[in-house]
Design an enzyme around this catalytic site. Structure first.
Site, mmCIF file in Angstrom:
data_model
loop_
_atom_site.group_PDB
_atom_site.id
_atom_site.type_symbol
_atom_site.label_atom_id
_atom_site.label_comp_id
_atom_site.label_asym_id
_atom_site.label_seq_id
_atom_site.Cartn_x
_atom_site.Cartn_y
_atom_site.Cartn_z
ATOM 1 C CB SER A 81 48.233 42.611 -12.851
ATOM 2 O OG SER A 81 47.571 43.776 -12.395
ATOM 3 N N GLY A 106 59.730 49.310 -19.436
ATOM 4 C CA GLY A 106 58.910 49.181 -18.237
ATOM 5 C C GLY A 106 59.491 48.190 -17.236
ATOM 6 C CG ASP A 153 53.792 38.609 -31.982
ATOM 7 O OD1 ASP A 153 53.334 38.475 -30.827
ATOM 8 O OD2 ASP A 153 53.109 39.008 -32.945
ATOM 9 C CB VAL A 154 54.617 36.697 -26.441
ATOM 10 C CG1 VAL A 154 55.949 37.128 -25.872
ATOM 11 C CG2 VAL A 154 53.578 37.803 -26.332
ATOM 12 C CB ALA A 169 55.269 39.958 -23.449
ATOM 13 N N GLY A 170 53.213 42.135 -21.871
ATOM 14 C CA GLY A 170 51.826 42.377 -21.478
ATOM 15 C C GLY A 170 51.317 43.684 -22.044
ATOM 16 C CB THR A 199 55.925 51.596 -16.865
ATOM 17 O OG1 THR A 199 54.553 51.194 -17.032
ATOM 18 C CG2 THR A 199 56.595 50.678 -15.856
ATOM 19 N N GLY A 253 59.052 40.659 -23.414
ATOM 20 C CA GLY A 253 58.672 42.037 -23.084
ATOM 21 C C GLY A 253 59.727 42.717 -22.230
ATOM 22 N N GLY A 254 60.999 42.412 -22.499
ATOM 23 C CA GLY A 254 62.073 42.900 -21.630
ATOM 24 C C GLY A 254 62.713 44.215 -22.030
ATOM 25 C CE1 TYR A 300 46.869 44.206 -17.798
ATOM 26 C CE2 TYR A 300 45.931 44.637 -15.632
ATOM 27 C CZ TYR A 300 47.033 44.454 -16.451
ATOM 28 O OH TYR A 300 48.297 44.526 -15.915
ATOM 29 C CE LYS A 337 48.738 41.255 -16.774
ATOM 30 N NZ LYS A 337 50.119 40.824 -17.052
#
Length: 252
Positions: free
Chosen positions: A133, A16, A56-57, A84-85, A181, A12-13, A146, A150
């Site tokens: 998070s 954001g 794809d994670v 990635a999230g 973001t 997910g780099g 969510y 987390k």
């Protein structure tokens, strides 16, 4: 001395917080391998020694290919940052299979698969950093999926620190509060978010005044600096921690 530059793999780099982390490690002299669903030009923007791998994670085989590819591109793998999230508020009554499956697959399963795949290549001084998070520390309304994902990341961080510690690998997490973001602003603009479909900027202003100690929100760059610290030798005795990067919203 490594024969290769130290290498960081960041899931997910491309955007954001992930892109800020990629840039921070790049400036620190790491070779950077970024995975995402599409290259949005970050490799070109940062330059030599930055690589993009489409992956794809949520797919275990994708993560195995990603780590092998990182090894062939840079000759090593020293740090994995699981960034990635996906984030979205939804009332319990409105959650369906697709919504829950996506939230848990990206935010939680993705970290299992990436960490498992990296383990084969991480050296004795290897480091895993998970982007959790503040929602992994406390629950909030309309945020059950969510928060569950987390909280899972925080638990996984603790368990992996214990499991991988004997071989020298450190595992930590960062827990940011809102970082402004595009993804967060989009999620906040929805009706089920804490902003309740009203003015997002007004909601954030109120949140900053009433919730933060420093009367501001952290930046993506500040989250990235904490990741750099956790990856460095300065943090050599730190493992199993989930560090709040929240401008004092939740003192612990």
């Amino acid at each position: 001395m490594h024969e290769h530059l130290k290498t960081v793999v960041i899931t997910g780099g491309t955007k954001g917080i992930g892109s800020a982390i990629a840039e921070a490690f790049y400036r620190q002299g790491y070779a950077v391998v970024i995975c995402g669903r599409s290259d949005n030009g970050i490799v070109k923007r940062l330059g030599r020694g930055v690589f993009f791998v489409k992956a794809d994670v949520t797919k275990r085989t994708n993560m195995r290919s990603l780590m092998a590819r990182a090894m062939s591109l840079t000759g090593g793998l020293d740090v994995l940052v699981n960034c990635a999230g996906t984030s979205q508020w939804r009332a319990l009554k409105d959650i369906d299979e697709t919504f829950l499956e996506n939230m848990l697959s990206v935010n939680l399963k993705g970290i299992f698969w990436a960490s498992q795949a990296a383990l084969e290549f991480l050296p004795k001084t290897g480091v895993i950093i998970n982007v959790a998070s503040l929602a992994g520390k406390r629950g909030s309304a309309n945020n059950s999926a969510y928060c569950a994902s987390k909280f899972g990341v925080v638990g996984l961080t603790q368990a992996l620190a214990k499991e991988l510690g004997p071989r020298g690998v450190r595992v930590n997490a960062v827990c940011p509060v809102y970082v402004l973001t595009d993804g967060v602003l989009k999620a906040l603009s929805e009706k089920s978010s804490p902003a309740g479909g009203k003015d997002v900027q007004q909601y954030l202003k109120q949140f900053i005044l009433s919730q933060t100690a420093l009367k501001r929100l952290p930046t993506a760059q500040e989250v990235a600096k904490v990741c750099l610290f956790l990856a460095s030798d300065e943090a050599s005795a730190v493992s199993g921690q989930s560090l709040n990067v929240d401008c004092g919203v939740l003192p612990q």
